[in-house]
Design a protein around this motif. Structure first.
Motif, PDB file in Angstrom:
ATOM      1  N   ASP A   1     -60.031 -65.634  11.326  1.00  0.00           N
ATOM      2  CA  ASP A   1     -61.220 -66.395  11.689  1.00  0.00           C
ATOM      3  C   ASP A   1     -60.854 -67.839  12.045  1.00  0.00           C
ATOM      4  O   ASP A   1     -61.318 -68.372  13.055  1.00  0.00           O
ATOM      5  CB  ASP A   1     -62.213 -66.371  10.516  1.00  0.00           C
ATOM      6  CG  ASP A   1     -63.503 -67.096  10.840  1.00  0.00           C
ATOM      7  OD1 ASP A   1     -64.212 -66.675  11.778  1.00  0.00           O
ATOM      8  OD2 ASP A   1     -63.809 -68.086  10.144  1.00  0.00           O
ATOM      9  N   GLY A   2     -60.019 -68.468  11.241  1.00  0.00           N
ATOM     10  CA  GLY A   2     -59.589 -69.845  11.495  1.00  0.00           C
ATOM     11  C   GLY A   2     -58.776 -69.970  12.768  1.00  0.00           C
ATOM     12  O   GLY A   2     -58.955 -70.925  13.538  1.00  0.00           O
ATOM     13  N   TRP A   3     -57.881 -69.017  13.019  1.00  0.00           N
ATOM     14  CA  TRP A   3     -57.046 -69.063  14.230  1.00  0.00           C
ATOM     15  C   TRP A   3     -57.904 -68.936  15.484  1.00  0.00           C
ATOM     16  O   TRP A   3     -57.687 -69.642  16.467  1.00  0.00           O
ATOM     17  CB  TRP A   3     -56.001 -67.953  14.212  1.00  0.00           C
ATOM     18  CG  TRP A   3     -55.064 -68.001  13.044  1.00  0.00           C
ATOM     19  CD1 TRP A   3     -54.599 -69.114  12.386  1.00  0.00           C
ATOM     20  CD2 TRP A   3     -54.502 -66.875  12.377  1.00  0.00           C
ATOM     21  NE1 TRP A   3     -53.773 -68.748  11.357  1.00  0.00           N
ATOM     22  CE2 TRP A   3     -53.682 -67.371  11.328  1.00  0.00           C
ATOM     23  CE3 TRP A   3     -54.583 -65.493  12.548  1.00  0.00           C
ATOM     24  CZ2 TRP A   3     -52.967 -66.547  10.470  1.00  0.00           C
ATOM     25  CZ3 TRP A   3     -53.866 -64.670  11.700  1.00  0.00           C
ATOM     26  CH2 TRP A   3     -53.065 -65.189  10.674  1.00  0.00           C
ATOM     27  N   ILE A   4     -58.884 -68.034  15.421  1.00  0.00           N
ATOM     28  CA  ILE A   4     -59.766 -67.867  16.583  1.00  0.00           C
ATOM     29  C   ILE A   4     -60.578 -69.140  16.813  1.00  0.00           C
ATOM     30  O   ILE A   4     -60.682 -69.627  17.946  1.00  0.00           O
ATOM     31  CB  ILE A   4     -60.698 -66.640  16.407  1.00  0.00           C
ATOM     32  CG1 ILE A   4     -59.877 -65.345  16.437  1.00  0.00           C
ATOM     33  CG2 ILE A   4     -61.777 -66.618  17.493  1.00  0.00           C
ATOM     34  CD1 ILE A   4     -60.681 -64.090  16.079  1.00  0.00           C
ATOM     35  N   LYS A   5     -61.139 -69.690  15.754  1.00  0.00           N
ATOM     36  CA  LYS A   5     -61.955 -70.906  15.894  1.00  0.00           C
ATOM     37  C   LYS A   5     -61.131 -72.091  16.384  1.00  0.00           C
ATOM     38  O   LYS A   5     -61.592 -72.872  17.210  1.00  0.00           O
ATOM     39  CB  LYS A   5     -62.650 -71.227  14.576  1.00  0.00           C
ATOM     40  CG  LYS A   5     -63.775 -70.263  14.272  1.00  0.00           C
ATOM     41  CD  LYS A   5     -64.446 -70.559  12.947  1.00  0.00           C
ATOM     42  CE  LYS A   5     -65.597 -69.583  12.710  1.00  0.00           C
ATOM     43  NZ  LYS A   5     -66.226 -69.798  11.395  1.00  0.00           N
ATOM     44  N   GLU A   6     -59.895 -72.228  15.897  1.00  0.00           N
ATOM     45  CA  GLU A   6     -59.033 -73.321  16.375  1.00  0.00           C
ATOM     46  C   GLU A   6     -58.686 -73.117  17.841  1.00  0.00           C
ATOM     47  O   GLU A   6     -58.713 -74.063  18.632  1.00  0.00           O
ATOM     48  CB  GLU A   6     -57.767 -73.420  15.523  1.00  0.00           C
ATOM     49  CG  GLU A   6     -56.912 -74.610  15.870  1.00  0.00           C
ATOM     50  CD  GLU A   6     -55.734 -74.816  14.929  1.00  0.00           C
ATOM     51  OE1 GLU A   6     -54.906 -75.708  15.244  1.00  0.00           O
ATOM     52  OE2 GLU A   6     -55.618 -74.119  13.910  1.00  0.00           O
ATOM     53  N   SER A   7     -58.389 -71.890  18.216  1.00  0.00           N
ATOM     54  CA  SER A   7     -58.099 -71.596  19.623  1.00  0.00           C
ATOM     55  C   SER A   7     -59.309 -71.896  20.504  1.00  0.00           C
ATOM     56  O   SER A   7     -59.162 -72.472  21.587  1.00  0.00           O
ATOM     57  CB  SER A   7     -57.701 -70.126  19.795  1.00  0.00           C
ATOM     58  OG  SER A   7     -56.419 -69.904  19.283  1.00  0.00           O
ATOM     59  N   LEU A   8     -60.488 -71.520  20.048  1.00  0.00           N
ATOM     60  CA  LEU A   8     -61.698 -71.794  20.820  1.00  0.00           C
ATOM     61  C   LEU A   8     -61.904 -73.295  21.020  1.00  0.00           C
ATOM     62  O   LEU A   8     -62.316 -73.722  22.102  1.00  0.00           O
ATOM     63  CB  LEU A   8     -62.924 -71.176  20.138  1.00  0.00           C
ATOM     64  CG  LEU A   8     -63.074 -69.664  20.314  1.00  0.00           C
ATOM     65  CD1 LEU A   8     -64.145 -69.128  19.371  1.00  0.00           C
ATOM     66  CD2 LEU A   8     -63.403 -69.314  21.760  1.00  0.00           C
ATOM     67  N   ALA A   9     -61.602 -74.097  20.002  1.00  0.00           N
ATOM     68  CA  ALA A   9     -61.736 -75.560  20.138  1.00  0.00           C
ATOM     69  C   ALA A   9     -60.759 -76.084  21.191  1.00  0.00           C
ATOM     70  O   ALA A   9     -61.125 -76.926  22.021  1.00  0.00           O
ATOM     71  CB  ALA A   9     -61.495 -76.237  18.793  1.00  0.00           C
ATOM     72  N   ILE A  10     -59.534 -75.590  21.171  1.00  0.00           N
ATOM     73  CA  ILE A  10     -58.532 -76.011  22.166  1.00  0.00           C
ATOM     74  C   ILE A  10     -58.944 -75.519  23.558  1.00  0.00           C
ATOM     75  O   ILE A  10     -58.864 -76.268  24.537  1.00  0.00           O
ATOM     76  CB  ILE A  10     -57.134 -75.485  21.780  1.00  0.00           C
ATOM     77  CG1 ILE A  10     -56.666 -76.150  20.468  1.00  0.00           C
ATOM     78  CG2 ILE A  10     -56.122 -75.718  22.903  1.00  0.00           C
ATOM     79  CD1 ILE A  10     -55.476 -75.480  19.811  1.00  0.00           C
ATOM     80  N   MET A  11     -59.388 -74.264  23.622  1.00  0.00           N
ATOM     81  CA  MET A  11     -59.820 -73.702  24.901  1.00  0.00           C
ATOM     82  C   MET A  11     -60.969 -74.523  25.497  1.00  0.00           C
ATOM     83  O   MET A  11     -60.971 -74.810  26.695  1.00  0.00           O
ATOM     84  CB  MET A  11     -60.240 -72.236  24.718  1.00  0.00           C
ATOM     85  CG  MET A  11     -59.080 -71.297  24.428  1.00  0.00           C
ATOM     86  SD  MET A  11     -59.598 -69.685  23.767  1.00  0.00           S
ATOM     87  CE  MET A  11     -60.722 -69.106  25.022  1.00  0.00           C
ATOM     88  N   LYS A  12     -61.907 -74.903  24.650  1.00  0.00           N
ATOM     89  CA  LYS A  12     -63.038 -75.707  25.123  1.00  0.00           C
ATOM     90  C   LYS A  12     -62.543 -77.036  25.678  1.00  0.00           C
ATOM     91  O   LYS A  12     -62.972 -77.462  26.759  1.00  0.00           O
ATOM     92  CB  LYS A  12     -64.026 -75.944  23.986  1.00  0.00           C
ATOM     93  CG  LYS A  12     -65.247 -76.730  24.401  1.00  0.00           C
ATOM     94  CD  LYS A  12     -66.224 -76.894  23.249  1.00  0.00           C
ATOM     95  CE  LYS A  12     -67.430 -77.695  23.698  1.00  0.00           C
ATOM     96  NZ  LYS A  12     -68.368 -77.917  22.608  1.00  0.00           N
TER      97      LYS A  12
END
Length: 187
Positions: free
Chosen positions: A86-97
């Motif tokens: 969950d944390g890895w996906i959320k961190e990736s989403l922040a970078i992707m954004k």
């Protein structure tokens, strides 16, 4: 004798009056001399005060700078994420954004579960890529050449780092399919 006594009494009274005034004056003068700096000390103090004032005025913005920097850092402080899927996906989403890479939590999670079951150390040792010497690795089963081509700055340059793997795969999927959300099979 009476006159002499009066004169003597007047003199004593006057003497006492002068003595008290004299002692008070002397005491005040002594206090002033003790508290007042010498001319050399006064010049030194004036110079030091002027220098300190100039320095303080010049450094005023710099004095405020640490507080401003701290406030800016607090706003820009890197958010911490749990060290799990969950944390890895959320961190990736922040970078992707931040980098303008499209994708959603659902699209990433769906593809991760299909590709690796959520295991960041997953490695495919049997497909065509593995047979050619470049096995697919990580959460989204990325091969090294694809990772190198689509690596996103700000993430570790490590194919098996969960956040770097997710973000590079999402960057690749955005280039080839428009978004990781559009991927429903091996890609």
């Amino acid at each position: 004798m009476t006159v002499t006594t009066r004169t003597s009494s007047s003199r004593i009274a006057r003497f006492r009056k002068f003595s008290v005034v004299g002692i008070a004056t002397a005491g005040a003068a002594a206090a002033v001399l003790t508290l007042a700096p010498s001319p050399a000390q006064a010049a030194e103090l004036t110079s030091a005060t002027a220098s300190a004032t100039k320095i303080s005025a010049a450094d005023a913005p710099a004095a405020d700078a640490p507080a401003a920097k701290t406030a800016a850092k607090a706003k820009k402080a890197k958010k911490t994420y749990p060290n799990n899927l969950d944390g890895w996906i959320k961190e990736s989403l922040a970078i992707m954004k931040a980098k303008g890479i499209p994708g959603s939590y659902e699209g990433l999670h769906r593809n991760i579960m299909r590709e690796s079951g959520g295991n960041p150390n997953a490695e495919n040792g049997w497909d065509v890529n593995a047979q050619n010497g470049t096995p697919s690795k990580g959460l989204l089963q990325v091969i090294q050449p694809t990772f190198d081509a689509y690596h996103v700055a700000g993430t570790p340059n490590d194919l098996t780092d969960p956040v770097a793997n997710i973000t590079a795969a999402a960057n690749y999927a955005a280039d080839k399919y428009g978004s990781i959300d559009n991927v429903d099979s091996a890609y």
